[in-house]
Design a protein around this motif. Structure first.
Motif, PDB file in Angstrom:
ATOM      1  N   THR A   1       0.813  -1.216   0.000  1.00  0.00           N
ATOM      2  CA  THR A   1       0.000   0.000   0.000  1.00  0.00           C
ATOM      3  C   THR A   1       0.845   1.264   0.000  1.00  0.00           C
ATOM      4  OG1 THR A   1      -0.130  -0.037   2.404  1.00  0.00           O
ATOM      5  CG2 THR A   1      -1.903  -1.127   1.213  1.00  0.00           C
ATOM      6  N   ASN A   2       2.143   1.128   0.182  1.00  0.00           N
ATOM      7  CA  ASN A   2       3.032   2.278   0.208  1.00  0.00           C
ATOM      8  C   ASN A   2       3.564   2.518  -1.207  1.00  0.00           C
ATOM      9  OD1 ASN A   2       4.757   4.306   0.878  1.00  0.00           O
ATOM     10  ND2 ASN A   2       6.073   3.086   2.197  1.00  0.00           N
ATOM     11  N   PRO A   3       3.212   3.647  -1.839  1.00  0.00           N
ATOM     12  CA  PRO A   3       3.614   3.903  -3.230  1.00  0.00           C
ATOM     13  C   PRO A   3       5.072   4.376  -3.320  1.00  0.00           C
ATOM     14  CG  PRO A   3       2.349   5.749  -2.413  1.00  0.00           C
ATOM     15  CD  PRO A   3       2.366   4.711  -1.317  1.00  0.00           C
ATOM     16  N   THR A   4       6.023   3.497  -3.006  1.00  0.00           N
ATOM     17  CA  THR A   4       7.426   3.885  -2.887  1.00  0.00           C
ATOM     18  C   THR A   4       8.022   4.453  -4.160  1.00  0.00           C
ATOM     19  OG1 THR A   4       8.113   1.619  -3.350  1.00  0.00           O
ATOM     20  CG2 THR A   4       7.905   2.258  -1.031  1.00  0.00           C
ATOM     21  N   SER A   5       7.533   4.062  -5.323  1.00  0.00           N
ATOM     22  CA  SER A   5       8.101   4.603  -6.563  1.00  0.00           C
ATOM     23  C   SER A   5       7.461   5.932  -6.951  1.00  0.00           C
ATOM     24  CB  SER A   5       7.960   3.596  -7.710  1.00  0.00           C
ATOM     25  OG  SER A   5       6.598   3.395  -8.025  1.00  0.00           O
ATOM     26  N   GLN A   6       6.411   6.338  -6.252  1.00  0.00           N
ATOM     27  CA  GLN A   6       5.697   7.576  -6.580  1.00  0.00           C
ATOM     28  C   GLN A   6       6.040   8.731  -5.653  1.00  0.00           C
ATOM     29  OE1 GLN A   6       1.488   6.744  -6.621  1.00  0.00           O
ATOM     30  NE2 GLN A   6       1.807   4.792  -7.619  1.00  0.00           N
ATOM     31  N   VAL A   7       6.706   8.429  -4.533  1.00  0.00           N
ATOM     32  CA  VAL A   7       7.043   9.453  -3.548  1.00  0.00           C
ATOM     33  C   VAL A   7       8.490   9.879  -3.747  1.00  0.00           C
ATOM     34  CG1 VAL A   7       7.298   9.922  -1.082  1.00  0.00           C
ATOM     35  CG2 VAL A   7       5.398   8.525  -1.894  1.00  0.00           C
ATOM     36  N   CYS A   8       8.728  11.180  -3.795  1.00  0.00           N
ATOM     37  CA  CYS A   8      10.081  11.703  -3.948  1.00  0.00           C
ATOM     38  C   CYS A   8      10.878  11.385  -2.686  1.00  0.00           C
ATOM     39  CB  CYS A   8      10.031  13.215  -4.166  1.00  0.00           C
ATOM     40  SG  CYS A   8      11.660  13.998  -4.236  1.00  0.00           S
ATOM     41  N   SER A   9      12.001  10.678  -2.844  1.00  0.00           N
ATOM     42  CA  SER A   9      12.824  10.315  -1.689  1.00  0.00           C
ATOM     43  C   SER A   9      13.619  11.505  -1.162  1.00  0.00           C
ATOM     44  CB  SER A   9      13.776   9.167  -2.053  1.00  0.00           C
ATOM     45  OG  SER A   9      14.631   9.541  -3.109  1.00  0.00           O
ATOM     46  N   THR A  10      13.605  12.617  -1.868  1.00  0.00           N
ATOM     47  CA  THR A  10      14.304  13.823  -1.425  1.00  0.00           C
ATOM     48  C   THR A  10      13.402  14.701  -0.570  1.00  0.00           C
ATOM     49  OG1 THR A  10      15.693  13.780  -3.399  1.00  0.00           O
ATOM     50  CG2 THR A  10      15.576  15.859  -2.192  1.00  0.00           C
ATOM     51  N   CYS A  11      12.191  15.018  -1.074  1.00  0.00           N
ATOM     52  CA  CYS A  11      11.321  15.950  -0.342  1.00  0.00           C
ATOM     53  C   CYS A  11      10.058  15.304   0.209  1.00  0.00           C
ATOM     54  CB  CYS A  11      10.963  17.138  -1.229  1.00  0.00           C
ATOM     55  SG  CYS A  11       9.825  16.751  -2.579  1.00  0.00           S
ATOM     56  N   GLY A  12       9.737  14.079  -0.190  1.00  0.00           N
ATOM     57  CA  GLY A  12       8.590  13.360   0.355  1.00  0.00           C
ATOM     58  C   GLY A  12       7.265  13.627  -0.318  1.00  0.00           C
TER      59      GLY A  12
ATOM     60  N   LEU B   1       4.250  13.199  -2.809  1.00  0.00           N
ATOM     61  CA  LEU B   1       3.649  12.137  -3.618  1.00  0.00           C
ATOM     62  C   LEU B   1       3.401  12.696  -5.013  1.00  0.00           C
ATOM     63  CD1 LEU B   1       2.363   9.317  -3.899  1.00  0.00           C
ATOM     64  CD2 LEU B   1       0.233  10.334  -3.075  1.00  0.00           C
ATOM     65  N   ASP B   2       4.164  12.194  -5.979  1.00  0.00           N
ATOM     66  CA  ASP B   2       4.098  12.724  -7.334  1.00  0.00           C
ATOM     67  C   ASP B   2       3.030  12.037  -8.179  1.00  0.00           C
ATOM     68  OD1 ASP B   2       5.583  14.733  -9.007  1.00  0.00           O
ATOM     69  OD2 ASP B   2       5.746  12.988 -10.330  1.00  0.00           O
ATOM     70  N   GLY B   3       2.479  10.945  -7.691  1.00  0.00           N
ATOM     71  CA  GLY B   3       1.394  10.265  -8.397  1.00  0.00           C
ATOM     72  C   GLY B   3       1.855   9.091  -9.233  1.00  0.00           C
ATOM     73  N   PRO B   4       0.891   8.285  -9.673  1.00  0.00           N
ATOM     74  CA  PRO B   4       1.215   7.074 -10.436  1.00  0.00           C
ATOM     75  C   PRO B   4       1.775   7.391 -11.816  1.00  0.00           C
ATOM     76  CG  PRO B   4      -1.164   7.363 -10.276  1.00  0.00           C
ATOM     77  CD  PRO B   4      -0.536   8.438  -9.441  1.00  0.00           C
ATOM     78  N   LYS B   5       2.623   6.486 -12.268  1.00  0.00           N
ATOM     79  CA  LYS B   5       3.222   6.598 -13.593  1.00  0.00           C
ATOM     80  C   LYS B   5       3.143   5.243 -14.274  1.00  0.00           C
ATOM     81  CE  LYS B   5       6.332   9.698 -11.305  1.00  0.00           C
ATOM     82  NZ  LYS B   5       5.394   9.687 -10.194  1.00  0.00           N
ATOM     83  N   PRO B   6       3.051   5.196 -15.583  1.00  0.00           N
ATOM     84  CA  PRO B   6       3.068   3.906 -16.268  1.00  0.00           C
ATOM     85  C   PRO B   6       4.399   3.188 -16.003  1.00  0.00           C
ATOM     86  CG  PRO B   6       2.524   5.697 -17.799  1.00  0.00           C
ATOM     87  CD  PRO B   6       2.911   6.319 -16.502  1.00  0.00           C
ATOM     88  N   LEU B   7       4.376   1.862 -16.018  1.00  0.00           N
ATOM     89  CA  LEU B   7       5.585   1.093 -15.716  1.00  0.00           C
ATOM     90  C   LEU B   7       6.729   1.345 -16.702  1.00  0.00           C
ATOM     91  CD1 LEU B   7       4.102  -2.314 -14.555  1.00  0.00           C
ATOM     92  CD2 LEU B   7       5.174  -0.533 -13.175  1.00  0.00           C
ATOM     93  N   ASN B   8       6.421   1.825 -17.899  1.00  0.00           N
ATOM     94  CA  ASN B   8       7.503   2.089 -18.850  1.00  0.00           C
ATOM     95  C   ASN B   8       8.259   3.385 -18.539  1.00  0.00           C
ATOM     96  OD1 ASN B   8       5.382   3.789 -19.621  1.00  0.00           O
ATOM     97  ND2 ASN B   8       5.908   3.665 -21.799  1.00  0.00           N
ATOM     98  N   VAL B   9       7.750   4.187 -17.598  1.00  0.00           N
ATOM     99  CA  VAL B   9       8.448   5.402 -17.171  1.00  0.00           C
ATOM    100  C   VAL B   9       9.490   4.986 -16.141  1.00  0.00           C
ATOM    101  CG1 VAL B   9       8.212   7.639 -16.023  1.00  0.00           C
ATOM    102  CG2 VAL B   9       6.457   6.865 -17.622  1.00  0.00           C
ATOM    103  N   ARG B  10      10.770   5.018 -16.517  1.00  0.00           N
ATOM    104  CA  ARG B  10      11.843   4.543 -15.649  1.00  0.00           C
ATOM    105  C   ARG B  10      12.525   5.679 -14.893  1.00  0.00           C
ATOM    106  NH1 ARG B  10       9.899   0.550 -14.432  1.00  0.00           N
ATOM    107  NH2 ARG B  10      11.764   0.102 -13.269  1.00  0.00           N
ATOM    108  N   THR B  11      12.437   6.900 -15.394  1.00  0.00           N
ATOM    109  CA  THR B  11      12.991   8.069 -14.695  1.00  0.00           C
ATOM    110  C   THR B  11      11.914   9.147 -14.680  1.00  0.00           C
ATOM    111  OG1 THR B  11      13.976   8.990 -16.711  1.00  0.00           O
ATOM    112  CG2 THR B  11      15.385   7.583 -15.361  1.00  0.00           C
ATOM    113  N   TRP B  12      11.946   9.967 -13.636  1.00  0.00           N
ATOM    114  CA  TRP B  12      10.990  11.059 -13.513  1.00  0.00           C
ATOM    115  C   TRP B  12      11.603  12.174 -12.686  1.00  0.00           C
ATOM    116  CZ3 TRP B  12       8.939  12.151  -8.596  1.00  0.00           C
ATOM    117  CH2 TRP B  12       9.140  11.171  -7.617  1.00  0.00           C
ATOM    118  N   THR B  13      11.058  13.358 -12.858  1.00  0.00           N
ATOM    119  CA  THR B  13      11.524  14.528 -12.125  1.00  0.00           C
ATOM    120  C   THR B  13      10.418  14.986 -11.189  1.00  0.00           C
ATOM    121  OG1 THR B  13      12.905  15.184 -13.987  1.00  0.00           O
ATOM    122  CG2 THR B  13      12.422  16.879 -12.348  1.00  0.00           C
ATOM    123  N   CYS B  14      10.778  15.186  -9.922  1.00  0.00           N
ATOM    124  CA  CYS B  14       9.809  15.638  -8.920  1.00  0.00           C
ATOM    125  C   CYS B  14       9.328  17.035  -9.283  1.00  0.00           C
ATOM    126  CB  CYS B  14      10.450  15.624  -7.531  1.00  0.00           C
ATOM    127  SG  CYS B  14       9.370  16.294  -6.235  1.00  0.00           S
TER     128      CYS B  14
END
Length: 89
Positions: free
Chosen positions: A30-41, A43-56
């Motif tokens: 239930t914890n969206p670990t790939s959607q939360v910015c590990s720098t500022c915390g 929640l950036d929201g869901p992304k398709p699995l083919n998105v491998r990099t993202w910018t907060c």
């Protein structure tokens, strides 16, 4: 006659993990670990699995999806351990 190819009832699932204090941590999913910015915390929201990099959108940090999720999982585990340690007499 005992079947040598089959473990006794209970098997390995009831044994303590090796080299630990017998506790374990697990993710509930239930914890969206790939959607939360590990720098500022944020929640950036869901992304398709083919998105491998993202910018907060909040702090501008560029993340590798898997590395960001690993950082968030590690931080959650450390927080959980500190809470367990603080609760022990």
């Amino acid at each position: 006659m005992h079947d040598a190819g089959r473990p006794p009832s209970g098997g390995c699932s009831r044994r303590k993990p090796p080299a630990t204090d017998g506790t374990s941590a697990s993710s509930t999913g239930t914890n969206p670990t790939s959607q939360v910015c590990s720098t500022c915390g944020v929640l950036d929201g869901p992304k398709p699995l083919n998105v491998r990099t993202w910018t907060c959108g909040a702090c501008g940090t560029r993340h590798d999806r898997d590395l960001n999720a690993a950082r968030n999982t590690l931080a959650a585990g450390r927080t959980s351990k500190m809470q367990r340690d603080a609760a022990q007499p």
